[in-house]
Design an enzyme around this catalytic site. Structure first.
Site, mmCIF file in Angstrom:
data_model
loop_
_atom_site.group_PDB
_atom_site.id
_atom_site.type_symbol
_atom_site.label_atom_id
_atom_site.label_comp_id
_atom_site.label_asym_id
_atom_site.label_seq_id
_atom_site.Cartn_x
_atom_site.Cartn_y
_atom_site.Cartn_z
ATOM 1 N N ARG A 164 -6.917 -4.239 -7.372
ATOM 2 C CA ARG A 164 -6.675 -3.066 -7.471
ATOM 3 C C ARG A 164 -8.027 -2.248 -7.253
ATOM 4 O O ARG A 164 -8.111 -1.137 -8.001
ATOM 5 C CB ARG A 164 -6.122 -2.652 -8.725
ATOM 6 C CG ARG A 164 -4.524 -3.135 -8.753
ATOM 7 C CD ARG A 164 -3.507 -2.621 -7.623
ATOM 8 N NE ARG A 164 -3.420 -3.569 -7.053
ATOM 9 C CZ ARG A 164 -2.602 -4.641 -7.034
ATOM 10 N NH1 ARG A 164 -1.899 -4.891 -7.959
ATOM 11 N NH2 ARG A 164 -2.732 -5.657 -6.217
ATOM 12 N N SER A 238 2.618 1.629 -11.500
ATOM 13 C CA SER A 238 1.839 1.238 -12.674
ATOM 14 C C SER A 238 0.723 1.918 -13.078
ATOM 15 O O SER A 238 -0.217 2.156 -12.131
ATOM 16 C CB SER A 238 1.301 -0.113 -12.381
ATOM 17 O OG SER A 238 2.299 -1.204 -11.973
ATOM 18 N N GLU A 334 -5.000 2.614 -13.566
ATOM 19 C CA GLU A 334 -4.778 2.286 -12.198
ATOM 20 C C GLU A 334 -4.710 3.445 -11.344
ATOM 21 O O GLU A 334 -5.091 3.532 -10.227
ATOM 22 C CB GLU A 334 -3.755 1.527 -11.930
ATOM 23 C CG GLU A 334 -3.416 0.984 -10.490
ATOM 24 C CD GLU A 334 -2.258 0.123 -10.026
ATOM 25 O OE1 GLU A 334 -2.234 -0.790 -10.883
ATOM 26 O OE2 GLU A 334 -1.580 0.369 -9.221
HETATM 27 C C1 FAD Z 1 7.223 3.672 -7.515
HETATM 28 C C2 FAD Z 1 5.894 3.249 -7.258
HETATM 29 C C3 FAD Z 1 5.568 1.968 -7.034
HETATM 30 C C4 FAD Z 1 4.390 1.293 -6.878
HETATM 31 N N1 FAD Z 1 4.177 0.072 -6.496
HETATM 32 C C5 FAD Z 1 2.752 -0.299 -6.305
HETATM 33 C C6 FAD Z 1 2.574 -1.519 -6.036
HETATM 34 O O1 FAD Z 1 3.592 -2.697 -6.077
HETATM 35 N N2 FAD Z 1 1.186 -2.159 -5.669
HETATM 36 C C7 FAD Z 1 0.320 -1.330 -5.482
HETATM 37 O O2 FAD Z 1 -0.806 -1.727 -4.922
HETATM 38 N N3 FAD Z 1 0.536 0.158 -5.847
HETATM 39 C C8 FAD Z 1 1.877 0.631 -6.026
HETATM 40 N N4 FAD Z 1 2.017 1.883 -6.173
HETATM 41 C C9 FAD Z 1 0.715 2.892 -6.116
HETATM 42 C C10 FAD Z 1 0.693 3.586 -4.764
HETATM 43 O O3 FAD Z 1 1.751 3.406 -4.087
HETATM 44 C C11 FAD Z 1 -0.457 2.883 -3.959
HETATM 45 O O4 FAD Z 1 -1.570 2.991 -4.507
HETATM 46 C C12 FAD Z 1 -0.332 3.648 -2.484
HETATM 47 O O5 FAD Z 1 -1.223 2.965 -1.522
HETATM 48 C C13 FAD Z 1 -0.910 5.251 -2.651
HETATM 49 O O6 FAD Z 1 -0.842 5.824 -1.243
HETATM 50 P P1 FAD Z 1 -0.870 7.323 -1.202
HETATM 51 O O7 FAD Z 1 -0.865 7.751 0.208
HETATM 52 O O8 FAD Z 1 0.205 8.069 -2.225
HETATM 53 O O9 FAD Z 1 -2.180 7.673 -1.885
HETATM 54 P P2 FAD Z 1 -2.535 8.756 -2.997
HETATM 55 O O10 FAD Z 1 -1.828 8.879 -3.982
HETATM 56 O O11 FAD Z 1 -2.369 10.240 -2.106
HETATM 57 O O12 FAD Z 1 -4.023 8.606 -3.078
HETATM 58 C C14 FAD Z 1 -4.691 7.582 -3.830
HETATM 59 C C15 FAD Z 1 -6.317 7.437 -3.743
HETATM 60 O O13 FAD Z 1 -6.622 7.116 -2.540
HETATM 61 C C16 FAD Z 1 -7.548 8.378 -1.896
HETATM 62 N N5 FAD Z 1 -7.010 8.735 -0.473
HETATM 63 C C17 FAD Z 1 -5.773 8.550 -0.028
HETATM 64 N N6 FAD Z 1 -5.789 8.517 1.277
HETATM 65 C C18 FAD Z 1 -7.082 8.498 1.754
HETATM 66 C C19 FAD Z 1 -7.798 8.366 2.887
HETATM 67 N N7 FAD Z 1 -7.084 8.425 3.978
HETATM 68 N N8 FAD Z 1 -9.044 8.162 2.800
HETATM 69 C C20 FAD Z 1 -9.770 8.102 1.616
HETATM 70 N N9 FAD Z 1 -9.157 8.184 0.528
HETATM 71 C C21 FAD Z 1 -7.753 8.477 0.539
HETATM 72 C C22 FAD Z 1 -7.109 9.459 -2.726
HETATM 73 O O14 FAD Z 1 -8.171 10.628 -2.872
HETATM 74 C C23 FAD Z 1 -6.660 9.081 -4.287
HETATM 75 O O15 FAD Z 1 -7.866 8.819 -4.923
HETATM 76 C C24 FAD Z 1 3.265 2.533 -6.694
HETATM 77 C C25 FAD Z 1 3.453 3.634 -6.846
HETATM 78 C C26 FAD Z 1 4.662 3.996 -7.002
HETATM 79 C C27 FAD Z 1 4.933 5.377 -7.269
#
Ligand code: FAD
Length: 338
Positions: A164, A238, A334
């Site tokens: 992570r 998480s 996380e």
């Molecule tokens: C129901 C649920 C289940 C999940 N299950 C998992 C799982 O099984 N495994 C797992 O690893 N994660 C899981 N996650 C967490 C999440 O889905 C992942 O971390 C996902 O990759 C986040 O994507 P996002 O576009 O929503 O990022 P955001 O939440 O919008 O951003 C996350 C971080 O990344 C940065 N960021 C986003 N895009 C960029 C970019 N293009 N360039 C630079 N920085 C950027 C943001 O500034 C922030 O710090 C889960 C979340 C939920 C709600």
């Protein structure tokens, strides 16, 4: 690009919190980030990149500029005998990418089905589930560096992927805008069955040699039965990482708690489930005001409807303090706290 002033981020965080930002910029082409950087001096100005906001907790209005990628092309770059190299842009929905790979019978990300978010965020915390991590298939990450206003490419070795975590969640946090990634997917079946109850579910369905669809369907089904959908209940998956502790420390805890699950890592450390720790302090399904831990998975904090970001953070801190008091283990979040 499209610019919106005084913009509500309610649709851009899966906790569903109604905080605002000063300006919200939709980036329509990767190259635009160069002029956006110049125009708004992003190397100095307060800014935040948001994909779908499924891994962030907003705790107040964001006084600054939010950048959101919408460019989402997918290109097949090379086709080898056993593998296919694809390049995918940051604004593509992660799950749509997994579906694409599954439909094309390309192995390597099928266990990462149903993870919310956009492709650009996937390398940030090296997303992982059911025995797969994006680091296993990633070849390069392309990004714009705000500090020196240059587009750069990092080979996977330079990304320092870890559990992570990656260089983008550490040294380069908030300093780069990931524009695309290259993934090397396998044409050969490589089912990973040994995590969660995947094997049991396949057995129940009498599947012996699972296809890629069997894998993704099974995992999607398991996830649906265990995790709350952000469309129905605000959450960010998480909330805490599973702590990695000395194996001697784990053995010590095991003396009082023989049921402690221990997962070996490749050195003298072991990983233990944060969910187990939270359950043991009596916080499984615990409610406090507008916040709770999910009754089926205490690692997930949920917004019962009217929570504020501060309330959620306070509840998370309460869990951290209690776990520290009882087990002398410091839980790390996380989720990115903003
Ligand atoms: C129901 C649920 C289940 C999940 N299950 C998992 C799982 O099984 N495994 C797992 O690893 N994660 C899981 N996650 C967490 C999440 O889905 C992942 O971390 C996902 O990759 C986040 O994507 P996002 O576009 O929503 O990022 P955001 O939440 O919008 O951003 C996350 C971080 O990344 C940065 N960021 C986003 N895009 C960029 C970019 N293009 N360039 C630079 N920085 C950027 C943001 O500034 C922030 O710090 C889960 C979340 C939920 C709600």
């Amino acid at each position: 690009m499209k610019i919106f002033n005084d913009f509500s981020l309610k649709r851009f965080n899966t906790f569903g919190l109604n905080y605002k930002c000063d300006a919200f910029i939709e980036v329509e082409f990767a190259e635009e980030i160069y002029s956006i950087n110049k125009m708004f001096e992003l190397d100095k100005a307060r800014h935040l990149i948001i994909g779908e906001g499924s891994n962030i907790l907003l705790t107040k209005d964001f006084e600054g500029i939010v950048i959101h990628p919408v460019f989402n092309n997918l290109k097949i770059k090379t086709v080898e005998k056993n593998s296919v190299l694809i390049e995918v842009e940051a604004g593509k929905n992660w799950n749509d990418l997994v579906q694409f790979a599954v439909n094309k019978n390309l192995w390597g990300i099928e266990n990462l089905i149903s993870i919310p978010g956009l492709v650009g965020a996937a390398p940030i915390q090296n997303i992982g589930a059911y025995g797969q991590e994006i680091k296993d298939v990633i070849e390069t990450v392309q990004f714009f560096d705000f500090d020196d206003a240059l587009f750069k490419v990092y080979e996977k070795e330079k990304c320092r992927f870890d559990y992570r975590s990656s260089i983008f969640k550490q040294e380069l946090k908030n300093r780069v805008f990931i524009t695309s990634i290259e993934l090397n997917l396998s044409k050969e079946p490589k089912p990973i069955l040994d995590y969660g109850n995947v094997k049991d579910e396949l057995k129940k369905a009498e599947i012996i040699n699972p296809t890629i669809e069997d894998m993704s369907n099974t995992i999607a089904k398991i996830r649906k039965s265990k995790l709350p959908s952000p469309e129905e209940i605000g959450n960010a998956g998480s909330f805490f990482k599973n702590p990695i502790i000395f194996s001697s420390k784990a053995e010590e805890i095991k003396k009082n708690y023989p049921d402690l699950p221990i997962f070996k890592t490749n050195n003298s450390y072991v990983k233990i489930p944060a969910a187990w720790l939270i359950e043991k302090i009596g916080y499984k399904g615990k409610t406090k005001g507008n916040v709770a831990t999910y009754h089926k998975q205490p690692l997930v904090l949920i917004n019962l409807g009217n929570a504020t970001g501060e309330e959620i953070l306070e509840f998370a801190n309460e869990i951290i303090v209690k776990v520290k008091q009882v087990f002398d283990i410091l839980l790390e979040t996380e989720v990115n706290i903003i």
